[in-house]
Motif scaffolding. Structure first.
Motif, short mmCIF file in Angstrom:
data_model
loop_
_atom_site.label_atom_id
_atom_site.label_comp_id
_atom_site.label_asym_id
_atom_site.label_seq_id
_atom_site.Cartn_x
_atom_site.Cartn_y
_atom_site.Cartn_z
N UNK A 2 -2.57 -5.65 -3.03
CA UNK A 2 -2.59 -7.11 -2.91
C UNK A 2 -2.43 -7.76 -4.29
N UNK A 3 -3.10 -7.21 -5.30
CA UNK A 3 -2.99 -7.77 -6.65
C UNK A 3 -1.54 -7.68 -7.14
N UNK B 139 7.17 -7.82 2.92
CA UNK B 139 7.57 -8.84 1.95
C UNK B 139 8.56 -8.35 0.93
N UNK C 42 -6.93 -2.87 -2.82
CA UNK C 42 -7.01 -4.11 -3.59
C UNK C 42 -5.82 -4.22 -4.54
N UNK D 84 2.02 -5.31 3.55
CA UNK D 84 2.34 -6.49 2.75
C UNK D 84 3.56 -6.21 1.85
N UNK E 29 8.02 -6.60 -1.59
CA UNK E 29 7.43 -6.78 -2.92
C UNK E 29 7.66 -5.52 -3.74
N UNK E 30 8.14 -5.64 -4.96
CA UNK E 30 8.24 -4.46 -5.82
C UNK E 30 6.86 -3.81 -5.95
N UNK F 23 -10.67 -1.48 -9.77
CA UNK F 23 -10.78 -1.80 -8.35
C UNK F 23 -11.98 -1.11 -7.73
N UNK G 285 1.16 -7.72 -5.38
CA UNK G 285 1.96 -8.74 -4.70
C UNK G 285 1.72 -10.11 -5.33
N UNK G 286 0.45 -10.40 -5.62
CA UNK G 286 0.14 -11.68 -6.26
C UNK G 286 0.75 -11.79 -7.64
N UNK G 287 0.73 -10.68 -8.38
CA UNK G 287 1.34 -10.66 -9.71
C UNK G 287 2.83 -11.00 -9.61
N UNK G 288 3.50 -10.40 -8.65
CA UNK G 288 4.94 -10.63 -8.49
C UNK G 288 5.21 -12.08 -8.09
N UNK G 289 4.38 -12.62 -7.22
CA UNK G 289 4.54 -14.04 -6.85
C UNK G 289 4.47 -14.91 -8.10
N UNK H 75 -2.78 0.01 5.63
CA UNK H 75 -2.53 -1.30 6.23
C UNK H 75 -2.08 -2.32 5.18
N UNK H 76 -2.70 -2.29 3.99
CA UNK H 76 -2.32 -3.26 2.96
C UNK H 76 -0.88 -3.05 2.52
#
Lengths: 180, 196
Positions: free
Chosen positions: A66-67, A100, A63, A96, A102-103, A58, A69-73, A92-93
């Motif tokens: 966010x990654x 959400x 970053x 998310x 998110x784990x 990173x 969260x995307x991985x979990x999605x 701030x990130x």
């Protein structure tokens, strides 16, 4: 690692990155992101050599939030490695992960709290745990290799099985004094 | 610098997604989220209402977890400017199934239409090229957007970033759910994963 040691605990201490790797693999972690850090260097090497894990370097720590969260999605488990100064970049990130549910599993090596040579590391060191807790993360802390391995195992289960957002702080005393 | 466009953002996003098929879409906070929802709600949409700068990187994590699916991060110039470093991370990661499309009105539309960096000469496609993206481009007309939609349906050698220059305006908001847990669980169920 092969030199004589005064007691077995010290030997276990040398091996904690390998133990963390074993635990995270057993927890079915498929992605690892990191901002380089000396304390995490062995774990970074182990993951980078693992073809079954996608590794992202990173430019800044948020970053990785966010990654993850995307991985979990997309159905994968992600772990994020950083040092405590990077926690300040994430706040701030982290909304998310919090909003959400998110784990999230962050392994954070501490700076600025034990035999630190650089005073600029100290303010963020003080702010690390309070700011993580303020944004809603559960903070777990370990000061010995044995405790760390057990803590990360528990944190991984809590994060991925119970949808929790967790930072494990790895005490600077455990990392050892930085040599120049 | 005057390189603005007269293209309507809703018409552009509708043309871009007309034949999305099984593309997974992550939208950045603010207008791109409203634009995406205005085309029609979809279980394969993940809408951001915050986490500014994270849209393209959520796209990266998703693309890496789902290498067989095409992933589109639909974002705005303001959001992508906050995540410029992420373009370097995505360039290094080099996913072949991630496209970033920046709906660029050259302004910070959510906060009073202040001119953004892209309206003052900063070129996101040039930054993407420098970060090693496989393809980039800029669309300013609906015909160019339609061509872009056809292009991104095809295979890629790595991540791609396209800018769609649009008129600086705030069309009526089209509001998806703000319940992130609901959107997350719906998205995962769409991919066949059990809800938490």
């Amino acid at each position: 690692m092969h030199s004589p040691k005064p007691n077995p605990e010290t030997r276990a201490g040398d091996d904690w990155p390998s133990e963390l790797y074993r635990i995270l693999k057993a927890a079915d972690v498929g992605q690892m992101s990191y901002v380089p850090d000396a304390g995490h260097s062995q774990l970074i090497r182990l993951f980078s050599a693992d073809r079954d894990v996608t590794t992202n370097v990173l430019t800044t720590e948020e970053e990785g939030i966010a990654i993850a969260a995307g991985a979990w999605l997309g159905g994968q488990r992600s772990v994020l490695l950083m040092q405590s100064s990077g926690v300040g970049n994430c706040i701030n990130m982290l909304s998310l992960s919090a909003i959400g549910r998110f784990p999230l599993l962050m392994l954070v090596t501490m700076r600025g709290e034990w035999a630190e040579f650089n005073p600029w590391q100290v303010p963020m060191s003080r702010a690390t745990q309070p700011s993580l807790e303020a944004i809603g993360l559960k903070v777990m802390r370990a000061e010995t290799a044995e405790d760390l391995v057990e803590t990360v195992e528990a944190a991984a289960a809590l994060a991925y099985d119970s949808d929790q957002q967790i930072a494990v702080l790895i005490g600077q005393r455990l990392i050892g004094k930085k040599k120049w | 610098m005057s390189n603005a466009s007269q293209l309507d953002r809703r018409a552009a996003v509708a043309a871009l997604l007309k034949n999305r098929k099984d593309t997974l879409v992550v939208s950045g906070l603010g207008s791109p989220t409203y634009d995406l929802h205005s085309v029609g709600d979809h279980d394969g949409n993940f809408y951001l209402w915050g986490a500014m700068g994270g849209g393209a990187l959520i796209g990266l994590g998703l693309a890496q977890a789902q290498p067989g699916k095409r992933v589109l991060a639909l974002t705005g110039d303001g959001e992508q400017l906050m995540g410029l470093g992420g373009l370097a991370t995505i360039g290094v990661a080099r996913p072949r199934n991630l496209d970033i499309v920046v709906i660029d009105n050259q302004h910070f539309g959510e906060t009073g239409m202040q001119a953004s960096h892209t309206g003052r000469g900063v070129d996101l496609t040039a930054i993407a090229v420098a970060c090693g993206f496989a393809a980039t481009g800029t669309a300013r007309t609906i015909e160019e957007v339609k061509r872009l939609a056809t292009e991104i349906a095809g295979p890629a050698d790595g991540p791609r970033l396209f800018v769609i220059k649009v008129l600086a305006e705030n069309p009526p908001r089209s509001l998806p759910s703000r319940d992130a847990v609901f959107i997350k669980n719906r998205f995962r169920a769409h991919l066949g994963f059990a809800a938490a």
